[in-house]
Design an enzyme around this catalytic site. Structure first.
Site, PDB file in Angstrom:
ATOM      1  N   GLU A  31       0.874  -1.163   0.000  1.00 51.11           N
ATOM      2  CA  GLU A  31       0.000   0.000   0.000  1.00 51.11           C
ATOM      3  C   GLU A  31       0.917   1.221   0.000  1.00 51.11           C
ATOM      4  OE1 GLU A  31      -2.736   0.312   3.301  1.00 51.11           O
ATOM      5  OE2 GLU A  31      -3.410   2.268   2.590  1.00 51.11           O
ATOM      6  N   ARG A  57       4.766 -13.440   9.171  1.00 51.62           N
ATOM      7  CA  ARG A  57       5.441 -12.148   9.025  1.00 51.62           C
ATOM      8  C   ARG A  57       6.851 -12.244   9.565  1.00 51.62           C
ATOM      9  NH1 ARG A  57       1.689  -7.864   8.497  1.00 51.62           N
ATOM     10  NH2 ARG A  57       3.131  -6.189   8.930  1.00 51.62           N
ATOM     11  N   LYS A  76       4.664   0.323   9.482  1.00 57.26           N
ATOM     12  CA  LYS A  76       4.766   1.558   8.709  1.00 57.26           C
ATOM     13  C   LYS A  76       4.177   2.729   9.483  1.00 57.26           C
ATOM     14  CE  LYS A  76       3.350  -0.146   4.642  1.00 57.26           C
ATOM     15  NZ  LYS A  76       2.412  -0.111   3.531  1.00 57.26           N
TER      16      LYS A  76
END
Ligand code: ATP
Ligand code: MG
Length: 541
Positions: free
Chosen positions: A31, A256, A266
């Protein structure tokens, strides 16, 4: 065929062998709301790596369905970080490329009675969603006719309603044990400017609805994502089945990457930048790819790290010392050696006159690296800590009457220390032994210590920067990131460096003998040596 190294590769092999896919296609789906970090490097390793290994391709897919958080600046940074890491994509695709088609699919769901416009507020939807043990409550708007829904949805698109006033929900099952299937919202109203589509839209699709459509439209065969999406897979499949894409693509989740002492969110990294806690997204302490690159960590070492930690299904945390060990191993094999002195102490060789060149091995670990010449002379600098007026037993560095070798040059004996009015040693005076030259030592003198040095006549002034981790130790685990921050993590020293370091191309990584691995750069014309990784390996194998 290449041999499967992990469970994803096994699935891919089976799918290829059984004809469920002819050629595999993956996508890396960032994103554009921030910079990529080392966690994304793992995702890239999985997406780009798996596609390549099995003769397929991987797209770069920008998941840009949240206009308020996304920016072109991030798109550009993401593109260049991926290239830097050494990957290249097949097609560059944006969710926003498909907004019109995604919208048409929503109308199709509405027409088939599989989606409805709901007037409940976000809070009301949340409150009626139920819990893990309790079914949710059906919306009073659930039984609107397809005609009414279609009319309302078109009005939503036309901008008739304010943000949050209505939404479009999939009509699935409020009693499902999976909360994601309890009539999830698939479109929301958001009057916001999108970085690509501008003001064209005031309704935006939700990730869980848009993603399977975008995957299918790109011909993705294996949609590889992280474990937090496992519970969303039934919704991914619902979209695929109801829009006629299934059984392809299929979603597979993996763990992850978490690394101790590294912030991997982020959102929080953005806060650090905005608060000025770091110098920017590319601060050398940041776990962003831009930060790691600025730190001097080679892309190859990051790829190697991702490959060595493996791809598994269970979440875990990797020690940062492991990442450092991989980087150190790479630099040890590849970085040329050089000398710089951090806290300089003047050393005068009283019986030496003139100057001469001595051979210095560029990298003894690298075959054929060869040697270069460095200038030895009468006045040198050594590290202040390499001389002691009051040495402990078995001290192998310099002390009055003691000998040590100056790296790649001669053995010297310290005869005298000059002190200032505070008793601080400001200079030491030594005698050198002409027959003790490195490579041709016939002196018979024993010197256990080998010290690095620079020539006072030719050396250049440098600023040396050392770093601690931005996040304090795992002992603080569980605490909020803010409480674990180590704001005092950049330490600056002045140093004397060989001229060779100033002449090197900026960004070159060196092993500074006995000091650490450092990258060179220039700031306002001054040489800066910034730490990549320490010399000492504290990884517990
Ligand atoms: P963050 O939580 O840091 O904002 P994100 O998941 O929101 O990360 P995206 O831009 O959506 O970031 O991520 C793109 C892809 O990278 C996704 O498929 C995501 O699952 C994957 N990814 C993100 N963080 C990690 C990580 N730590 N380890 C492995 N993959 C990751
Ligand atoms: Mg995300």
């Amino acid at each position: 065929m290449a041999e499967a190294q992990n469970f994803i590769e096994q699935i891919v092999e089976t799918d290829l062998a059984e004809g469920r896919a002819e050629k595999i296609k993956t996508r890396f789906p960032p994103e554009p709301n921030g910079y990529l970090h080392i966690g994304h490097a793992k995702s890239m390793f999985v997406n780009f790596g798996t596609a390549k290994k099995y003769g397929g391709t991987c797209n770069l897919f920008f998941d840009d369905t949240n206009p308020t958080k996304e920016k072109t600046e991030f798109v550009d940074a993401i593109r260049s970080d991926i290239h830097w890491l050494g990957y290249s994509w097949d097609k560059e695709v944006y969710a926003s490329d498909f907004f019109e088609i995604i919208y048409d699919y929503a109308e199709k769901l509405i027409a088939e009675g599989k989606a409805f416009v709901c007037d409940l507020s976000a809070e009301e939807i949340k409150a009626t969603r139920g819990t893990l043990t309790e079914a949710g409550k059906e919306s009073p708007y659930r039984n609107r006719t397809p005609e009414e829904n279609l009319k309302l949805f078109r009005e939503m698109r036309a901008g008739k309603y304010a943000d949050g006033e209505k939404c479009l929900r999939a009509k699935i099952d409020m009693g499902s044990p999976n909360l994601n299937l309890r009539d999830p919202v698939i479109y929301r109203i958001l009057h916001a400017v999108h970085h690509r589509t501008g003001n064209n839209w005031c309704i935006y699709p939700m990730y869980d609805y848009a993603h399977p459509i975008c995957d299918a439209l790109q011909g993705v065969t294996h949609s590889l994502c992280t474990l937090e999406f496992e519970d969303h897979r039934p919704l991914y499949d619902w979209v695929g089945i109801n829009l006629g894409f299934a059984p392809k693509p299929r979603q597979i989740e993996f763990a992850r990457l978490n690394v101790t002492n590294l912030v991997m969110s982020k959102r929080y990294l953005k806060k650090l930048v905005e608060d000025g806690a770091v110098h920017g997204w590319d601060d050398p302490r940041m776990p962003t790819l831009a930060g790691l690159r600025n730190r001097g960590i080679p892309a190859e070492a990051i790829r190697d790290f991702c490959s060595r930690i493996g791809v598994v299904k269970a979440n875990s945390e990797c020690e940062i010392s492991y990442l450092e060990a991989v980087v150190r191993e790479y630099l040890n094999a590849n970085a040329p050696r050089a000398m710089a002195v951090v806290e300089p102490l003047k050393l005068t060789v009283t019986n030496y006159e003139g100057e001469e060149e001595v051979d210095f091995e560029i990298n003894q670990m690298k075959e054929g690296a060869g040697t270069r010449k460095i200038k030895f002379g009468k006045t040198l600098y050594i590290e202040k800590g390499d001389f002691s007026l009051d040495p402990p037993p078995k001290y192998h560095r310099l002390k009055i009457g003691g000998c040590a070798r100056l790296k790649n040059a001669y053995i010297v004996r310290c005869d005298e220390a000059v002190t200032d009015e505070h008793g601080e040693v400001t200079e030491i005076k030594c005698t050198y032994f002409p027959e003790s030259k490195s490579g041709n030592d016939t002196s018979g003198i024993k010197a256990k210590g080998v010290l690095h040095w620079v020539n006072a006549q030719t050396c250049v002034d440098a600023e040396l920067r050392k770093y601690d981790h931005l996040l304090k130790d795992a002992a603080y685990a569980g605490q909020d990131f803010a409480e674990r921050m180590n704001f005092d993590s950049e330490h600056i020293f002045s140093a004397k460096a060989e001229p060779y370091l100033a002449e090197a191309e900026e960004g070159t990584a060196f092993q500074l003998m006995r000091t650490g691995y450092y990258k060179t750069c220039k700031e306002n014309g001054k040489l800066v040596l910034s730490e990549i990784v320490s010399l000492k390996d504290n990884f517990n194998k």
